[in-house]
Each structure stands twice: as structure tokens, then as C-alpha cells.
Design a protein around this motif. Structure first.
Motif, PDB file in Angstrom:
ATOM      1  N   PRO A  45     -26.789 -41.905  47.725  1.00 46.49           N
ATOM      2  CA  PRO A  45     -26.317 -42.031  46.349  1.00 46.49           C
ATOM      3  C   PRO A  45     -25.542 -43.329  46.126  1.00 46.49           C
ATOM      4  CG  PRO A  45     -25.964 -39.798  47.141  1.00 46.49           C
ATOM      5  CD  PRO A  45     -26.433 -40.598  48.318  1.00 46.49           C
ATOM      6  N   GLY A  46     -25.944 -44.068  45.093  1.00 42.43           N
ATOM      7  CA  GLY A  46     -25.265 -45.310  44.752  1.00 42.43           C
ATOM      8  C   GLY A  46     -25.880 -46.562  45.340  1.00 42.43           C
ATOM      9  N   LEU A  47     -26.941 -46.421  46.140  1.00 37.93           N
ATOM     10  CA  LEU A  47     -27.513 -47.584  46.823  1.00 37.93           C
ATOM     11  C   LEU A  47     -28.094 -48.598  45.840  1.00 37.93           C
ATOM     12  CD1 LEU A  47     -28.342 -49.100  49.374  1.00 37.93           C
ATOM     13  CD2 LEU A  47     -30.389 -47.638  49.512  1.00 37.93           C
ATOM     14  N   ALA A  48     -28.852 -48.143  44.831  1.00 37.74           N
ATOM     15  CA  ALA A  48     -29.453 -49.073  43.871  1.00 37.74           C
ATOM     16  C   ALA A  48     -28.368 -49.787  43.065  1.00 37.74           C
ATOM     17  CB  ALA A  48     -30.404 -48.327  42.937  1.00 37.74           C
ATOM     18  N   SER A  49     -27.381 -49.043  42.619  1.00 38.60           N
ATOM     19  CA  SER A  49     -26.296 -49.627  41.834  1.00 38.60           C
ATOM     20  C   SER A  49     -25.513 -50.646  42.650  1.00 38.60           C
ATOM     21  CB  SER A  49     -25.363 -48.523  41.338  1.00 38.60           C
ATOM     22  OG  SER A  49     -24.243 -49.050  40.670  1.00 38.60           O
ATOM     23  N   LEU A  50     -25.201 -50.307  43.880  1.00 40.14           N
ATOM     24  CA  LEU A  50     -24.464 -51.236  44.751  1.00 40.14           C
ATOM     25  C   LEU A  50     -25.293 -52.488  45.041  1.00 40.14           C
ATOM     26  CD1 LEU A  50     -22.298 -50.450  47.830  1.00 40.14           C
ATOM     27  CD2 LEU A  50     -24.217 -52.014  48.086  1.00 40.14           C
ATOM     28  N   SER A  51     -26.572 -52.310  45.293  1.00 36.31           N
ATOM     29  CA  SER A  51     -27.437 -53.460  45.581  1.00 36.31           C
ATOM     30  C   SER A  51     -27.498 -54.407  44.389  1.00 36.31           C
ATOM     31  CB  SER A  51     -28.840 -52.979  45.950  1.00 36.31           C
ATOM     32  OG  SER A  51     -28.807 -52.154  47.106  1.00 36.31           O
ATOM     33  N   ALA A  52     -27.605 -53.839  43.168  1.00 42.48           N
ATOM     34  CA  ALA A  52     -27.626 -54.674  41.973  1.00 42.48           C
ATOM     35  C   ALA A  52     -26.338 -55.479  41.856  1.00 42.48           C
ATOM     36  CB  ALA A  52     -27.819 -53.806  40.730  1.00 42.48           C
ATOM     37  N   ARG A  53     -25.225 -54.860  42.174  1.00 43.07           N
ATOM     38  CA  ARG A  53     -23.935 -55.560  42.083  1.00 43.07           C
ATOM     39  C   ARG A  53     -23.849 -56.704  43.096  1.00 43.07           C
ATOM     40  NH1 ARG A  53     -18.824 -52.131  40.201  1.00 43.07           N
ATOM     41  NH2 ARG A  53     -19.826 -50.575  38.873  1.00 43.07           N
ATOM     42  N   ILE A  54     -24.432 -56.524  44.258  1.00 40.89           N
ATOM     43  CA  ILE A  54     -24.408 -57.608  45.242  1.00 40.89           C
ATOM     44  C   ILE A  54     -25.197 -58.811  44.736  1.00 40.89           C
ATOM     45  CG2 ILE A  54     -25.136 -58.314  47.553  1.00 40.89           C
ATOM     46  CD1 ILE A  54     -24.302 -55.687  48.624  1.00 40.89           C
ATOM     47  N   PHE A  55     -26.291 -58.554  44.019  1.00 37.75           N
ATOM     48  CA  PHE A  55     -27.038 -59.676  43.440  1.00 37.75           C
ATOM     49  C   PHE A  55     -26.166 -60.482  42.475  1.00 37.75           C
ATOM     50  CE2 PHE A  55     -30.944 -57.569  44.887  1.00 37.75           C
ATOM     51  CZ  PHE A  55     -31.659 -58.673  45.315  1.00 37.75           C
ATOM     52  N   ASN A  56     -25.206 -59.824  41.858  1.00 39.35           N
ATOM     53  CA  ASN A  56     -24.307 -60.531  40.946  1.00 39.35           C
ATOM     54  C   ASN A  56     -23.212 -61.304  41.687  1.00 39.35           C
ATOM     55  OD1 ASN A  56     -25.377 -59.786  38.282  1.00 39.35           O
ATOM     56  ND2 ASN A  56     -24.866 -57.710  38.900  1.00 39.35           N
ATOM     57  N   GLU A  57     -23.287 -61.296  43.024  1.00 39.24           N
ATOM     58  CA  GLU A  57     -22.366 -62.096  43.842  1.00 39.24           C
ATOM     59  C   GLU A  57     -22.987 -63.424  44.254  1.00 39.24           C
ATOM     60  OE1 GLU A  57     -19.108 -61.319  44.588  1.00 39.24           O
ATOM     61  OE2 GLU A  57     -19.479 -59.758  43.089  1.00 39.24           O
ATOM     62  N   GLY A  58     -24.077 -63.822  43.592  1.00 40.13           N
ATOM     63  CA  GLY A  58     -24.666 -65.132  43.845  1.00 40.13           C
ATOM     64  C   GLY A  58     -25.603 -65.175  45.041  1.00 40.13           C
ATOM     65  N   THR A  59     -25.863 -66.388  45.528  1.00 40.00           N
ATOM     66  CA  THR A  59     -26.786 -66.583  46.643  1.00 40.00           C
ATOM     67  C   THR A  59     -26.024 -66.750  47.957  1.00 40.00           C
ATOM     68  OG1 THR A  59     -26.803 -68.983  46.383  1.00 40.00           O
ATOM     69  CG2 THR A  59     -28.426 -67.726  45.119  1.00 40.00           C
ATOM     70  N   GLY A  63     -22.764 -68.696  47.424  1.00 37.76           N
ATOM     71  CA  GLY A  63     -21.719 -67.690  47.292  1.00 37.76           C
ATOM     72  C   GLY A  63     -21.445 -67.364  45.830  1.00 37.76           C
ATOM     73  N   SER A  64     -20.527 -66.456  45.599  1.00 37.49           N
ATOM     74  CA  SER A  64     -20.264 -65.949  44.255  1.00 37.49           C
ATOM     75  C   SER A  64     -19.683 -67.004  43.327  1.00 37.49           C
ATOM     76  CB  SER A  64     -19.300 -64.753  44.337  1.00 37.49           C
ATOM     77  OG  SER A  64     -18.932 -64.330  43.062  1.00 37.49           O
ATOM     78  N   VAL A  65     -18.645 -67.701  43.764  1.00 35.52           N
ATOM     79  CA  VAL A  65     -17.927 -68.624  42.889  1.00 35.52           C
ATOM     80  C   VAL A  65     -18.780 -69.826  42.510  1.00 35.52           C
ATOM     81  CG1 VAL A  65     -15.935 -70.155  42.682  1.00 35.52           C
ATOM     82  CG2 VAL A  65     -15.684 -67.905  43.777  1.00 35.52           C
ATOM     83  N   GLU A  66     -19.396 -70.478  43.499  1.00 37.40           N
ATOM     84  CA  GLU A  66     -20.187 -71.680  43.210  1.00 37.40           C
ATOM     85  C   GLU A  66     -21.432 -71.359  42.400  1.00 37.40           C
ATOM     86  OE1 GLU A  66     -19.305 -74.815  43.673  1.00 37.40           O
ATOM     87  OE2 GLU A  66     -17.383 -73.960  44.360  1.00 37.40           O
ATOM     88  N   PHE A  67     -22.043 -70.212  42.670  1.00 37.12           N
ATOM     89  CA  PHE A  67     -23.227 -69.817  41.895  1.00 37.12           C
ATOM     90  C   PHE A  67     -22.828 -69.565  40.442  1.00 37.12           C
ATOM     91  CE2 PHE A  67     -26.607 -66.924  40.450  1.00 37.12           C
ATOM     92  CZ  PHE A  67     -27.727 -67.637  40.848  1.00 37.12           C
ATOM     93  N   GLU A 107     -33.803 -68.799  43.327  1.00 37.47           N
ATOM     94  CA  GLU A 107     -32.908 -68.825  44.488  1.00 37.47           C
ATOM     95  C   GLU A 107     -32.248 -67.466  44.708  1.00 37.47           C
ATOM     96  OE1 GLU A 107     -32.303 -71.367  46.861  1.00 37.47           O
ATOM     97  OE2 GLU A 107     -34.228 -71.736  45.875  1.00 37.47           O
ATOM     98  N   LEU A 108     -31.919 -66.794  43.631  1.00 33.52           N
ATOM     99  CA  LEU A 108     -31.303 -65.474  43.758  1.00 33.52           C
ATOM    100  C   LEU A 108     -32.292 -64.465  44.343  1.00 33.52           C
ATOM    101  CD1 LEU A 108     -28.673 -63.915  43.210  1.00 33.52           C
ATOM    102  CD2 LEU A 108     -29.596 -63.318  40.955  1.00 33.52           C
TER     103      LEU A 108
END
Length: 414
Positions: A45-59, A63-67, A107-108
Motif C-alpha cells: 500500500p502506497g507504493l505508486a503514490s510514493l514512487s510518483a513523489r520520488i519523480f518529483n525529486e528531480g533526476t 537532484g531535487s534542487v538543481e532540477f 531526462e526524468l
């Protein structure tokens, strides 16, 4: 120009492409939808949601900030989200930055920030959010209702998962999730804006070529259960939070959806004009608001309603809900109610397709469910021609709506 269906072939796979040209603004919107990739496919439970959030952390490279800086400097919006059935990459950019938007999206897709640091950050954010939701009694009641309606299926858990399941998810499981679901055979592409179709097709070849072929996957259908019981969760609350639901049978989506929309509008989804609001709030003063709707999707169909009331009115409110649904199924609706529903739906539905984004979403929803791209217009014509005899015969067919389950967050009884 209305949305049109085309396709693009990548590595021998024909990928559906829904496209609409619009020159109202010099901008382009691109969505890549991966089907059979949402929370309904979660092994944890929560795997798809968590995975989507990691994509929002950039490449992984930036990394998150530079992306995020790369996007901000070019006024590009790029986000990833998950639903019950899909995982969606959504990119919007000015026409002048369209190619840069495609490059960053590529790139993402190619090297998401699947690192222990990103996973740890996302886990912390989700667990904090879940902790806050424990005091959101609407959320608690709704989660408990879904647990009962869909017990033994992935739908019994909230799409975010719970704190225990989130803690269990490893980086390897996130990588396996993407490896299995982020594939060409599950992709549908939506593009709209100030860009030509042939140009889009050429650009998509480069963008999508980073994805593997993969397997199509099979969407499992689930049926809601009805246990005819009221079950309570005891909390320190001053109000009773009442959620209720039942199975809903759909034989033919093309022939049923517009009738279901009218029926739901009259009983509970039209705000102050609905029967539930009229009986529960206006006539009896039992709640500030009351709502009931029918949810139709490829994976599951069911009804869902809710209201809040004073603790001392809890049992009376539950009784009124049952009475209203019983009377609705026995007697149907009136000519006045049908005409009111028609006027509102025929007048408001076009407003929901004013923007390019709305039209693309509507076309995708229709295509995904096996319907014509312009199904929304077809549905309006059917609503306009709907007779009182037809809608009442349809309502009376759905006696399964009486199989009501109630989940209530309430205070300890004195």
C-alpha cells in the motif's frame, strides 16, 4: 479544433496519441499516462503514490534542487502524480521552451532520482502527512468505509498507504515498480497547444525511446461489498462523521453513465437542490451538508456519500439516509426533478470543457474507457432526450444501492 486520435510507433509499439491544436496561447501541454500503474496495482500500500513523489525529486544527476531550478528558470511545469489506475507525467511550457521541456521530461524518464536520500525524504513527508490525517476525522471515516467496501483488495487501503506500509518500501521495490509500469506498452500520450501534429510525433520518438517495451498488464476489476452494518471508530470528537457506500452495477458504460449522472444529481450530488440536502439539512436540520455520488471507473463502480451531524443526531441521520435511498429506488424521481437536472447538466457540462486541459482530459477519459473521444457531447444529447419513464426504470433496477455500509467516527457513548 476538437481533440483527435492518432498514434506514434516507437520500437514497434503503436502508442495512442490524443492531440488538439490550439493557438490561443503560445504554449504546449504534454501528458504521458501509464495505464495499469496506479495504486490499484500496489503490491505494498502506497507504493505508486510514493514512487510518483520520488519523480518529483528531480533526476539522479541534478537532484531535487538543481532540477527544480532548471524548470523555474524556463517557467516549465513538470510534475508526476498517481491515481487509482494511472501514473501521469504532466509537462507544460511556453512554445519557446517546449523543446527544453521535452528534454527535461526525457531526462526524468531516463534517470529518476532513485536514491536512498530521495526515498528517505519522501518517506518522511508522507509519514508526516499521514500523521496529520489521523486527526482529520473525515479522512478516518472514509478510509474505514473503503476498508470495508473493498476488503481483501488493494482498494481497502488509502492510496497514500499507511505509516507501516510506507516504512516497509525499499528503493529496490520503487525501481521494480517503475521498471514494470513505466513501459511503452502501457503509455498513452496527450498533447495540446501551439504545436503541429507531425512535429509532435517527431519529438515524441526521441522522448519515448528511453522507455523499455515492457508488458501491457491486465486491469483487475473489483466489486464493492455491502454488509448492511454501521461500524464506529471512537475518537475525541464533537461531531459524528458519517460515510456510507454500497455496490453499484454497470452493464454498459455507454448506456448507463448518463442515467447514473442524472440519478446521482437528483439524489445527492447537486448541492442545495438535492433530495439529501433538502431532507437532511433544510427540513430536519441534521447536518450542514450532505452528499451522495456514483463513482464509475474501469476498475470499480460504487456509490459514496457523507454527512456530519451532532452526536445526539447520529442514529436519526443514518435512518434518514436509509429512508431516502429506499424511497428513491421505489418511486424514482419527478418530472420537475428531471427537468431541473437536465437544465443544470446541459448548461454546466460545456463549461467543464472550456480549457484545453479540460478537453484533453475529457478525451482521454473517454478513450481510456473505450468510448468515442467526443463522448461528453454524445452524453449531453442523451440526457436531453431522457424520459421520466426511462430514468425511473433505470433507478429501480439498482436495488443493490440498499446494501449500505456505514462508517462513523463518533465520541464514546456516555
Amino acid at each position: 479544433m476538437a481533440a483527435q486520435l492518432s498514434e506514434i510507433e516507437v520500437k514497434g509499439v503503436k502508442i495512442p496519441l490524443i492531440y488538439e491544436k490550439s493557438t490561443l496561447m503560445p504554449a504546449v501541454n504534454l501528458q504521458i499516462v501509464f495505464t495499469h500503474a496506479g495504486s490499484i496495482t500496489d503490491e505494498i500500500p502506497g507504493l505508486a503514490s510514493l514512487s510518483a513523489r520520488i519523480f518529483n525529486e528531480g533526476t539522479k544527476t541534478l537532484g531535487s534542487v538543481e532540477f527544480a531550478k532548471e524548470l523555474e528558470n524556463r517557467a516549465i511545469s513538470l510534475s508526476v502524480g498517481s491515481g487509482n489506475e494511472t501514473l501521469v507525467f504532466d509537462m507544460s511550457a511556453l512554445k519557446s521552451e517546449y523543446l527544453e521541456g521535452l528534454r527535461l521530461t526525457r531526462e526524468l524518464l531516463r534517470q529518476p532520482n532513485f536514491t536512498k536520500e530521495a526515498l528517505s525524504k519522501v518517506k518522511t513527508d508522507i509519514k508526516a502527512s499521514l500523521l496529520r490525517k489521523e486527526s482529520d476525522f473525515d479522512y478516518v471515516a472514509q478510509v474505514e468505509l473503503h476498508r470495508r467496501l473493498f476488503e481483501g483488495t488493494p482498494l481497502e487501503y488509502p492510496s497514500m498507504g499507511n505509516r507501516e506500509s510506507i516504512e516497509k518500501i525499499t528503493l529496490k521495490e520503487v525501481e521494480e515498480f517503475w521498471k514494470k509500469r513505466g513501459v511503452l506498452r502501457r503509455a498513452i500520450v496527450l498533447v495540446g497547444g501551439d504545436v503541429e501534429l507531425e512535429e509532435v510525433k517527431k519529438d515524441l520518438l526521441s522522448l519515448l525511446s528511453v522507455l523499455p517495451l515492457g508488458e501491457e498488464g491486465e486491469l483487475v476489476r473489483y466489486e464493492a461489498k455491502g454488509d448492511l452494518e454501521v461500524k464506529s471508530v471512537i475518537k475525541n470528537t464533537q461531531q459524528a462523521y458519517i460515510y456510507f457506500g454500497s455496490p453499484f452495477s454497470v452493464k454498459n458504460l455507454r448506456e448507463d453513465s448518463y442515467k447514473a449522472k442524472v440519478a446521482a444529481f437528483v439524489l445527492g450530488s447537486s448541492g442545495f437542490g438535492s433530495r439529501m440536502m433538502e431532507e437532511i439539512r433544510v427540513k430536519r436540520g441534521l447536518a450542514y451538508s450532505a452528499y451522495w455520488r456514483i463513482s464509475l471507473s474501469k476498475s470499480v463502480n460504487y456509490s459514496l456519500g457523507y454527512l456530519q451531524t451532532k452526536l445526539e443526531n447520529e442514529q436519526q441521520a443514518i435512518g434518514v439516509v436509509r429512508e431516502l435511498i429506499e424511497e428513491f429506488l421505489q418511486k424514482g424521481i419527478t418530472e420537475k426533478e428531471l427537468e431541473g437536472a437536465k437544465q443544470f447538466l446541459l448548461g454546466s457540462e460545456p463549461l467543464r470543457n472550456e480549457t484545453l486541459s479540460q478537453r484533453l482530459s475529457s478525451a482521454f477519459s473517454a478513450y481510456y474507457r473505450g468510448l468515442p473521444l467526443d463522448f461528453a457531447k454524445e452524453e449531453l444529447h442523451k440526457i436531453e432526450a431522457l424520459t421520466l419513464e426511462e430514468i425511473n426504470a433505470y433507478i429501480k433496477e439498482h436495488q443493490e444501492l440498499l446494501q449500505l455500509s456505514f462508517s462513523v467516527v463518533t465520541a464514546p457513548k456516555e
